[in-house]
Design a protein around this motif. Structure first.
Motif, PDB file in Angstrom:
ATOM      1  N   MET A 385     -20.241 -13.715  -7.920  1.00 19.15           N
ATOM      2  CA  MET A 385     -19.425 -14.912  -7.738  1.00 19.15           C
ATOM      3  C   MET A 385     -18.458 -14.740  -6.571  1.00 19.15           C
ATOM      4  O   MET A 385     -18.271 -15.647  -5.744  1.00 19.15           O
ATOM      5  CB  MET A 385     -18.635 -15.210  -9.018  1.00 19.15           C
ATOM      6  CG  MET A 385     -19.488 -15.393 -10.255  1.00 19.15           C
ATOM      7  SD  MET A 385     -20.511 -16.876 -10.160  1.00 19.15           S
ATOM      8  CE  MET A 385     -21.196 -16.895 -11.819  1.00 19.15           C
ATOM      9  N   ILE A 386     -17.809 -13.574  -6.500  1.00 19.25           N
ATOM     10  CA  ILE A 386     -16.865 -13.302  -5.415  1.00 19.25           C
ATOM     11  C   ILE A 386     -17.581 -13.307  -4.068  1.00 19.25           C
ATOM     12  O   ILE A 386     -17.097 -13.882  -3.083  1.00 19.25           O
ATOM     13  CB  ILE A 386     -16.148 -11.959  -5.655  1.00 19.25           C
ATOM     14  CG1 ILE A 386     -15.184 -12.077  -6.841  1.00 19.25           C
ATOM     15  CG2 ILE A 386     -15.398 -11.497  -4.405  1.00 19.25           C
ATOM     16  CD1 ILE A 386     -14.568 -10.764  -7.268  1.00 19.25           C
ATOM     17  N   LEU A 387     -18.722 -12.661  -4.011  1.00 23.30           N
ATOM     18  CA  LEU A 387     -19.477 -12.615  -2.755  1.00 23.30           C
ATOM     19  C   LEU A 387     -19.945 -14.005  -2.337  1.00 23.30           C
ATOM     20  O   LEU A 387     -19.773 -14.409  -1.185  1.00 23.30           O
ATOM     21  CB  LEU A 387     -20.680 -11.681  -2.925  1.00 23.30           C
ATOM     22  CG  LEU A 387     -20.370 -10.192  -3.051  1.00 23.30           C
ATOM     23  CD1 LEU A 387     -21.622  -9.418  -3.448  1.00 23.30           C
ATOM     24  CD2 LEU A 387     -19.804  -9.635  -1.746  1.00 23.30           C
ATOM     25  N   LEU A 388     -20.535 -14.747  -3.266  1.00 24.24           N
ATOM     26  CA  LEU A 388     -21.058 -16.074  -2.940  1.00 24.24           C
ATOM     27  C   LEU A 388     -19.943 -17.009  -2.503  1.00 24.24           C
ATOM     28  O   LEU A 388     -20.086 -17.741  -1.510  1.00 24.24           O
ATOM     29  CB  LEU A 388     -21.789 -16.649  -4.158  1.00 24.24           C
ATOM     30  CG  LEU A 388     -22.433 -18.030  -3.965  1.00 24.24           C
ATOM     31  CD1 LEU A 388     -23.477 -17.983  -2.864  1.00 24.24           C
ATOM     32  CD2 LEU A 388     -23.051 -18.520  -5.267  1.00 24.24           C
ATOM     33  N   GLY A 389     -18.824 -16.987  -3.232  1.00 28.06           N
ATOM     34  CA  GLY A 389     -17.704 -17.844  -2.850  1.00 28.06           C
ATOM     35  C   GLY A 389     -17.175 -17.520  -1.471  1.00 28.06           C
ATOM     36  O   GLY A 389     -16.901 -18.426  -0.660  1.00 28.06           O
TER      37      GLY A 389
END
Length: 400
Positions: A385-389
């Motif tokens: 989630m952190i990477l995609l965001g």
């Protein structure tokens, strides 16, 4: 240090204790975590199997004397207000009441997913192993046939892959030794291992060896991690002590029996996100942007937990649900604040890679987005989630 408390039959919550917590603070956290309506003064805590260890408010005892293996029990609970999950304790109100905290290996409340997972886990293991082996054969063949090594000397490319596998395995082995022999918190060894999962392949390819990012180099980065993880499956680690030690570096007690499932699923999702971002930013001649969310993940999110454990208070903690389980896990405003601060620093480090408008956009939007994602994403699945965001915010900024 973490202590597990049963909020209701079969429903467990995790409370985090800092070394500086007093017994009064400990009791407040237990009361809040279990939903007990009685004031702190109406009950006393004791450490099971340690008769001399009664935790009274007047004691000078410090939480550093506790360990994660200790089981707390509730004693001398008086008054009708001593309730757990809105149900009054029956019988003599002064009778000892146990906060039933499961020992390692004891069963937890099982969701439908967990029941099915345990039932079909052996089939899932076989399918995963088959998929990894076939993928390895296909990727190796495609790399050789299509000259995907991106090097005049093919041997350098293959030695590079062996170096990735060897260093990551060594770091995970050292982490396992630290967790097993020296009782280093698994949450910390797990973070170190994940840093090497994400950063070491990219660092070796781009910075140390100067390989261009291609579909083959990025696919091999995913394959290397999958080969490390496949060695940790139960049939292998039960027979190979080395693999059991490596598994200990990531096996948090609160994640069992889904430790490997969560690790594999979130790492695979994360690596696929990095793979897609690396290819996308390479196309737009912004290859270095791929490192910004990686820094936020590895150092920002990586240090969020120890910072939260050290500096948080009951008033600044909140809970998020685990993926596919009926359990909640504690996070803190201090940890989320650290993620925001380091995200700002990560954007600033790469300021030369932005135009003025892009830099202003990212320094304002990306840290807030990463902080909110880290705070509210499911337990163990915050990495992708952190990477995609982060990558989505960066991609939007390209068009400014």
């Amino acid at each position: 240090m973490n202590v597990q408390v049963e909020k209701a039959p079969g429903e467990y919550v995790l409370i985090e204790l800092a070394d500086t917590d007093t017994i009064s603070v400990l009791k407040s956290k237990v009361r809040m975590a279990t939903g007990m309506t009685a004031p702190d003064a109406l009950f006393t805590l004791k450490v099971r199997n340690r008769d001399e260890c009664v935790l009274n408010d007047d004691d000078a005892l410090h939480t550093k004397y506790l360990t994660t293996n200790d089981i707390l029990i509730l004693v001398a609970c008086s008054g009708s207000e001593c309730k757990m999950d809105n149900e009054s304790q029956e019988g003599d109100p002064k009778k000892d009441t146990v906060i039933d905290i499961p020992k390692e290996g004891e069963e937890r409340r099982k969701t439908t997913f967990l029941v099915r997972f345990e039932k079909y886990s052996h089939i899932l293991t076989i399918l995963c192993c088959t998929f990894v082996v076939l993928s390895l054969l296909v990727l190796t063949t495609a790399t050789i046939i299509n000259n995907g090594t991106d090097s005049d000397d093919e041997n350098i490319f293959w030695v590079n892959q062996l170096c990735k596998y060897g260093v990551i395995s060594l770091v995970q082995f050292i982490g396992g030794i630290a967790a097993e022999k020296y009782h280093v918190k698994v949450s910390y060894t797990r973070k170190v291992v994940h840093v090497f999962y994400f950063v070491w392949p990219q660092l070796l390819d781009k910075v140390l060896l100067g390989f261009d990012r291609t579909i083959y180099s990025e696919a091999w980065n995913i394959m290397i991690i999958m080969l490390v993880l496949i060695a940790l499956i139960e049939p292998i680690r039960e027979r190979v002590r080395l693999c059991q030690i490596m598994f200990a570096a990531v096996d948090r007690p609160e994640d069992r029996p889904l430790t490997l499932f969560w690790s594999v699923s979130q790492l695979l999702a994360s690596l696929l996100v990095v793979f897609g971002a690396a290819m996308l930013f390479r196309h737009y001649d912004k290859g270095d942007w791929v490192f910004i969310p990686l820094l936020v993940l590895t150092i920002g999110d990586g240090l969020a937990e120890p910072i939260g454990v050290t500096f948080s208070t009951p008033a600044t903690t909140f809970q998020v649900k685990g993926l596919c389980v009926d359990r909640y896990y504690t996070r803190s405003l201090q940890g989320s604040g650290w993620v925001w601060g380091f995200a700002c620093a990560s954007v600033a480090i790469f300021y030369t890679q932005f135009t003025t408008k892009q830099f202003i956009f990212n320094i304002l939007i990306l840290p807030v987005a990463e902080m909110l994602i880290e705070a509210h994403s499911p337990h163990t699945w915050d990495n992708p989630m952190i990477l995609l965001g982060g990558y989505l915010v960066l991609f939007m900024s390209y068009w400014i």
